[in-house]
Each structure stands twice: as structure tokens, then as C-alpha cells.
Design an enzyme around this catalytic site. Structure first.
Site, short mmCIF file in Angstrom:
data_model
loop_
_atom_site.label_atom_id
_atom_site.label_comp_id
_atom_site.label_asym_id
_atom_site.label_seq_id
_atom_site.Cartn_x
_atom_site.Cartn_y
_atom_site.Cartn_z
CG ASP A 158 -1.79 1.37 1.49
OD1 ASP A 158 -2.40 1.59 0.41
OD2 ASP A 158 -1.55 1.90 2.55
CG ASP A 160 1.69 0.19 5.11
OD1 ASP A 160 1.67 -0.02 3.75
OD2 ASP A 160 0.71 0.36 5.76
CE1 TYR A 201 -6.01 3.78 2.36
CE2 TYR A 201 -4.63 1.93 3.42
CZ TYR A 201 -4.86 3.13 2.53
OH TYR A 201 -3.53 3.52 2.06
CD GLU A 235 2.65 6.12 5.25
OE1 GLU A 235 2.78 4.93 5.08
OE2 GLU A 235 1.95 6.61 5.84
#
Length: 733
Positions: free
Chosen positions: A100, A103, A249, A457
Site C-alpha cells: 500500500d 508499509d 482504511y 509517507e
């Protein structure tokens, strides 16, 4: 790490007219003005950057996040097969797809959004991808994702929505290649009892878009995608409900996803049933607000396509209401430097995706209000240019592109830690080309910090809308992609290209003819990260003084003391009076994951029976040794190339004494050395065990368990290999 990717709390902005006027005035007074622009005209576009290069790199990012069985000649030398156990817990092959973000979890919902968004970019701007030479690359990336969606939909009413999970995955910081060793890759399923219309609708959309864009190049695959798109949509429509995921999510709803899937199925099939379903699910009254298209709310993209398809004035009105909210005189917050700022979580992701919608809308003269066309267009250009460097810090927010680009993105594999720590190493071992980082705060502030997953990120959904916007910028302004790229990496640490594997050594005790040496074998591999379970080290000794005194090998005693999974193999001759012993860690996993796993220790005692005869001073491997170990020193303290490291008997790192006989290579099981392991070798081994040693047979290759003997155990191992009960034999020594 943890993230709330689509901040639904920011979907609507309620501001009074006075506040809007005051905000607009302040922005006018304090807006960032580049040196190349006049104070009255903020930079709004033009060929300021190489958009072909930016697009090329933004697409490459997805290759860094691939999971599954990668080609042996993969374009990124630091990547290899990863997450190969996905689906084994449910008896399926669920390998493939993308990790994703920074991670390693695989989520079908945001992945299908990203794949669908990339496909939408191809659908709108295919010519730009073709002219830039990027069409094959982007189609290949989309197919990597859609191949996984097809696997994840093994039957009409089953859809897998996640492999891996937060508690396990986020407990470590290891490269993707180490996920199977360090995390639980549990598979999570949607079915009639556990519905997930959001995941199903989004997946249906991605597959329907894929069926459209692959019509030209692979019609058979396009039909396969369409079949699964229909299945996923029917499943999501029949069993309605949100997916059960409540961390990372959490879905805000599923109506928008079903409408999104129905729209693209209509575009592909021209079946009005799908269009009617989309209009029923998402009437104009349910659209509007100040958010934008994202993984958890595709109503804005869905509304735009409905407006284009129906030409309904009500849909057109709500689409432009949404776009108007993103303009400088709308309700969105603007940073002093000109970024349309929606949320602290991935601010650039939202701005560049809103830019894509603005481009697509302003390109369509059948729906876009003529007086607004240029305004939308200028907004979109400005957001893209902000991301590429037109901002107060004068720096790109795309890794490996432009000036002052990020070098510390929150991404585990690019970082390449061997200790599961964000602090080790202090630099990134790889350049994560093309990754769009989260972006600045509402005041344009940003820090290039790996620990700040809010601002730094990266994610597959972050890059998705950005790629589409770059395709439009290339379409307008050009810019040549780089040739013969990417080139081999420029290592950030001068030691990194030579010390993926190494040995550190220390003298623990020395005196009275006895020396205790601690050997520490290290695996800090990153090109690619690799688990090793056949590593060993050799200590080379010069025994000239013993032989000259009439002594022999029996006068040297070797003893394995404290160790972590090692065994000691006694002295063997290297050349003349030089011998070596081996500290063998075969069977012990050594891998770049944690301190306890990336290094293993063993202490060996060397003792001369006559303490007056025998010395280590002239030993090849004694050079540079000191001690005892200082664990507060650098992580390379004690490193010595004179204690070489071997992998399954082959020299991997270090220096052997000159003039020795090279270790012969052995292909275990290949007794007749024809480079094939087959029934002939089996027959030869049988003859050997019956006492009839045939000519021209490599007896060493018959020692299948490498224990120094050829016996019935080796016969059983070879038989198991030939009938397929075991997958591999020892390779070479």
C-alpha cells in the site's frame, strides 16, 4: 505506518462570506511570488519542468511497491520476490499487487482506486503516454494490480480485501522481501456474510477501466477483466454493506463506489442498465462539497463522468460547484505559496488529483462552462508545478526529481534498515524515484523526516492522480523522458556497496597458548534484501612453526564455545602450511530484519598443546583483530576482510590468502556432471551404495546432506527430489 488516508472530516467547509473575503485578501497580500514572476501574476503553468521525466519517474514508483514474483532481471536491483505466502492460509495464490504505502499491507480498496485512477489517466490521455514512450510501462503497472484483483475474486461472491494486517505489519520496519519471515500475512475475505460493497464497487471500476484500455493491445485480457468487473459489481450490489476494516482504511460508505463501478461498466458495455444504476445510486442531490476524488470518496469522479455522459445540467452544476470550491476564490484553504490545501494527510495527493479532475473537465467543451475553462486549467497547472518545485522552499516533493527533492521518504524498502529501526541507517540506501510524498502543512512547512508519516509517507493512491495530471502537462508542454534509465544506484554510503555481508572479529582472550576469537557474521543485504541460511566464515592459519618443530595438526585443538546456531568444521589444507577452519551457520537464518537476526555470533578457542610452539601472529585471519568487542563503537567496528564470508561454500565477501586452490564448485545431485539432475544420477548413486563405483562420477555431488558421507540418507533425499516431494537440493559449494 498509521494513516487516515481520506480525511472525511474535511469533506465540507462552512465559511462565512466575510471569512472568505478576508482569507482571499490575506492570500493576495502574502502569496509566494517566484523571482521569475511579477508580483501581480502568480506562476500558473508553462514548460517549467521536464514533465516527461516526471511522469516516467512517477510511474516507476509503482515498481518499488510491487509484491509477488518479480522478474530475475528486474529494473530495480534492490527489489526481489516478496510476500510469496499471500493466500496460502486460505489455499489460494493471492500473490502480486502492490504494497500500500511505506508499509507492506496489501489493501484491495485503495489499490483498486489507484489502478482505476491510472487507467482513467490512460483513457483520457493515452496519446501522451504513447508519445512519451510510457504506454507499455503504465499498462504493465495497471496489469500488475488487475492480475491480483482477478486472483482475489476466485468465485462470483468472494473477494479478498487484505493480506497482512496492522498489528503484525506495523510491529516491524523491514524491507518487503522480509515480510514473509517477520509478519503474519493473513488473508481477509468478503462474502455474503461479510459484505464490502465499497471494495467490490471500486474493484469493479478498476477492472472495467482495464477492460477499456487493454482493448487495443490485449483484447483477450480485456474480456477477462470485464468478466471479473461484472462479477465484483454484482456481488457488491447484491450484498450491500461496508467492508469490516476499522483501522488504517475505515470506509466512509459504499454508494459512491458502486456508482463508480456502474459508470465504467456502462462506458465499456453500453448497457444502459449500468447507467441507470449509477444515476439511481448517485443523483445530483448527493453530490457537492469541498472534498475531491480519493480512495474513499469517488463520488466526485463519478459525478464528473455522469455529467459528461448525460449532459444533465444538474450534474454539470454540482461538478462545477465542487471545482469552484478548489479555486483561489473558493472555500478551500490555500497555503501562502499557492497550494490548495485540504488536509494534513497527503495534502499534495488531494491537490494533484483535484488538478486531474479540473484538467479532464476543462478539456470537455460539451460540459465545461466556457467562462470557467481557463480558470480550472490554470488551477490545475499551478498545483502540479507546486509539487514539482514551484513553492516557497524551491524544492520538489517528488523523490529523485528536480531540486531539493525528498531523500527520507517514509518507505521501508527504500530505507533498507537491517535492524527494523527508522534510525538505522541514518540515510536511505535506495532512491524511491517518482514517489510523491504527503506534502506540506497549511503554512507550506515541511520536513524531510522518515519518521513523519503524515508529511513524508508515500502511497500508491498518492501517485495515482498525480500521474494523470503529469500526462496532461506533458501533452501540453512536452519534456523528454530520460534514456537508458534508471542507471545503477549511486550508493549513499561509500561502504554500502561492499559490506552487505561481512564478518567482524574480536580477540576475547589470549594467553598461555590459547586464543579465544569471537566471530560475528553479518547480513545487511539490500541489493536485494535476502535471507541466508548457508553462511559460514573461515579462519586461515599459518602452521609453519608447528611443522618446523615436528608437530602436526593433532597439536592444535579447536573448540566451539558460545554460539548462536553455529557448528565448527575442523582444519583443512588451503595451500602449503596454510590451513583453515570453518564456523558454519548452515541451517540458521541470518537476514536484514533485526539486530538479533542480521548478525550471529560464535566464539572459537584455538589452543596449542605446547604453548611454546604455535602462534597466531602469522595467521592471515589474525590481521586487524583486537578486542574485546566495543558495542558502543560504530556498527562496522571489528570488520575484517581477512575472515571471509561464504554462502553455501562460495566466497561471498572478504579476501582469501593468495595462491590457494579455488574451492571446486559442486552441483549436488549431478553425479555425472552433465548439468542435469535426473534418473541417470539416481542410478549412479544406487550403484555407489551397492559398492560399484562407476567411472567419471563426482562423488562429492552424491553427498546430498553435506555431512561428509554418502549413504542411504543421500539416496532418500535424491529420490524425494526427483519425485517432487522436496523443491531443492544444496546448490553449490
Amino acid at each position: 505506518m498509521g494513516k487516515m488516508k481520506c480525511d472525511i472530516s474535511h469533506k465540507k467547509f462552512f465559511r462565512s462570506t466575510a471569512l472568505v473575503l478576508v482569507t482571499s485578501l490575506l492570500l493576495t497580500l502574502f502569496a509566494y511570488v517566484p523571482e521569475t514572476q511579477s508580483a501581480s501574476s502568480p506562476r500558473t503553468g508553462g514548460s517549467y519542468y521536464n514533465y516527461g521525466e516526471a511522469m516516467q519517474k512517477a510511474i516507476l514508483f509503482y515498481k518499488a511497491n510491487r509484491l509477488g514474483d518479480l522478474p530475475d532481471d528486474y529494473i530495480l536491483p534492490y527489489r526481489a520476490d516478496a510476500a510469496m505466502d499471500d493466500g496460502k492460509d486460505v489455499g489460494l495464490d493471492l500473490t502480486g499487487g502492490w504494497a500500500d504505502a511505506g508499509d507492506g499491507i496489501k489493501f484491495t480498496h485503495p489499490m483498486s482506486y489507484a489502478a482505476g485512477q491510472l487507467g482513467w489517466a490512460v483513457y483520457e490521455y493515452r496519446d501522451a503516454f504513447e508519445r512519451s514512450g510510457q504506454i507499455d510501462d503504465i499498462l504493465d503497472e495497471i496489469k500488475w494490480a488487475t492480475d491480483f484483483f482477478i486472483k482475489a475474486n476466485p468465485s462470483p461472491e468472494v473477494l479478498y480485501y487484505m493480506c497482512g494486517y496492522e498489528a503484525s505489519d506495523h510491529s516491524v520496519w523491514v524491507p518487503h522481501e522480509m515480510l514473509d519471515y517477520m509478519t503474519d500475512r493473513k488473508s481477509f475475505v468478503l462474502n455474503a456474510q461479510t459484505p464490502g460493497s465499497d471494495v467490490a464497487g471500486s474493484t469493479a471500476a478498476a477492472l472495467a477501466i482495464a477492460s477499456l484500455i487493454f482493448e487495443k493491445t490485449d483484447p483477450e485480457y480485456a474480456e477477462k477483466c470485464l468478466k471479473h468487473a461484472k462479477q465484483c459489481f454484482a456481488f457488491g450490489d447484491k450484498y450491500r454493506g461496508k467492508n469490516p476494516l476499522d483501522t488504517l482504511y475505515p470506509s466512509g460508505g459504499y454508494i459512491d463506489d458502486l456508482a463508480w463501478g456502474a459508470i465504467w461498466l456502462y462506458i465499456k458495455t453500453n448497457d444502459s442498465t449500468y447507467l441507470d444504476k449509477a444515476k439511481e445510486l448517485l443523483p445530483p442531490t448527493k453530490l457537492g462539497g469541498g472534498h475531491t476524488h480519493c480512495w474513499d470518496d469517488v463520488s466526485y469522479g463519478a459525478g464528473l463522468k455522469l455529467a459528461q455522459l448525460t449532459k444533465d445540467p444538474e450534474y454539470i452544476k454540482v461538478v462545477e460547484k465542487n471545482l469552484d470550491s478548489w479555486m483561489p476564490d473558493g472555500s478551500i484553504t490555500y497555503t501562502p505559496g499557492g497550494l490548495a490545501w485540504l488536509s494534513q494527510w497527503g495534502s499534495l495527493r488531494y491537490a494533484t488529483t483535484a488538478a486531474f479532475l479540473a484538467f479532464v473537465w476543462s478539456d470537455d467543451d460539451t460540459v465545461c462552462t466556457p467562462s470557467k475553462k481557463q480558470k480550472y486549467h490554470d488551477f490545475a497547472e499551478r498545483q502540479v508545478n507546486y509539487a514539482l518545485g514551484d513553492n516557497p522552499r524551491g524544492g520538489s516533493y517528488v523523490v529523485g526529481f528536480g531540486e531539493n527533492a525528498p531523500v527520507h521518504p517514509h518507505h521501508r524498502t527504500a530505507h533498507g534498515s537491517w535492524t527494523s529501526q527508522l534510525e538505522t541507517p541514518s540515510f536511505h540506501r535506495h532512491i524511491l524515484y517518482g514517489a510523491l510524498v504527503g506534502g506540506p502543512g497549511s503554512d507550506d512547512s515541511w520536513k524531510d523526516d522518515i519518521k513523519d508519516y503524515m508529511l513524508n509517507e508515500v502511497a500508491t493512491d498518492y501517485n495515482a492522480g498525480f500521474v494523470g495530471s503529469l500526462a496532461k502537462m506533458y501533452d501540453m508542454y512536452g519534456g523528454d523522458p530520460l534514456e537508458n534509465w534508471p542507471q545503477p544506484e549511486d550508493f549513499r554510503d561509500p561502504q554500502d556497496d561492499i559490506v552487505e555481508y561481512f564478518c567482524r572479529g574480536w580477540i576475547i582472550y589470549e594467553g598461555y597458548g590459547t586464543t579465544n576469537i569471537m566471530f560475528q557474521i553479518n547480513n545487511r543485504s539490500a541489493w536485494p534484501p535476502t535471507m541466508k541460511d548457508k553462511l559460514s566464515v573461515r579462519y586461515y592459519m599459518d602452521l609453519s612453526e608447528l611443522f618446523e618443530a615436528g608437530k602436526g595438526l593433532d597439536d592444535v585443538e579447536l573448540k566451539l564455545l558460545d554460539h548462536q546456531g553455529a557448528k565448527l568444521i575442523g582444519l583443512k589444507q588451503y595451500k602449503d602450511n596454510i590451513y583453515y577452519f570453518t564456523v558454519d551457520f548452515t541451517g540458521t537464518r541470518i537476514m536484514p530484519t533485526e539486530w538479533e537476526m542480521c548478525e550471529k555470533d560464535a566464539t572459537v578457542q584455538i589452543k596449542y598443546k605446547d604453548m611454546n610452539i604455535g602462534s597466531n601472529d602469522n595467521d592471515w585471519s589474525y590481521q586487524n583483530l583486537s578486542g574485546p568487542p566495543d558495542y558502543k563503537a560504530t556498527s562496522f567496528a571489528g570488520l575484517t576482510p581477512y575472515i571471509p564470508v561464504y554462502d553455501d561454500g562460495k566466497l561471498l565477501w572478504g579476501e582469501e590468502p593468495e595462491g590457494g586452490t579455488p574451492t571446486p564448485e559442486i552441483k549436488y545431485g549431478d553425479l555425472n556432471e552433465d548439468n542435469s539432475i535426473d534418473a541417470i544420477d539416481f542410478a549412479l548413486l544406487k550403484k555407489i551404495l551397492l559398492g560399484d563405483k562407476p567411472d567419471n562420477v563426482n562423488l562429492s555431488a552424491a553427498d546430498l546432506n553435506v555431512d561428509g558421507e554418502v549413504n542411504a540418507i543421500d539416496f532418500a533425499i535424491l529420490k524425494s527430489y526427483l519425485i517432487g516431494n522436496i523443491d531443492s537440493l544444496p546448490k553449490k559449494s
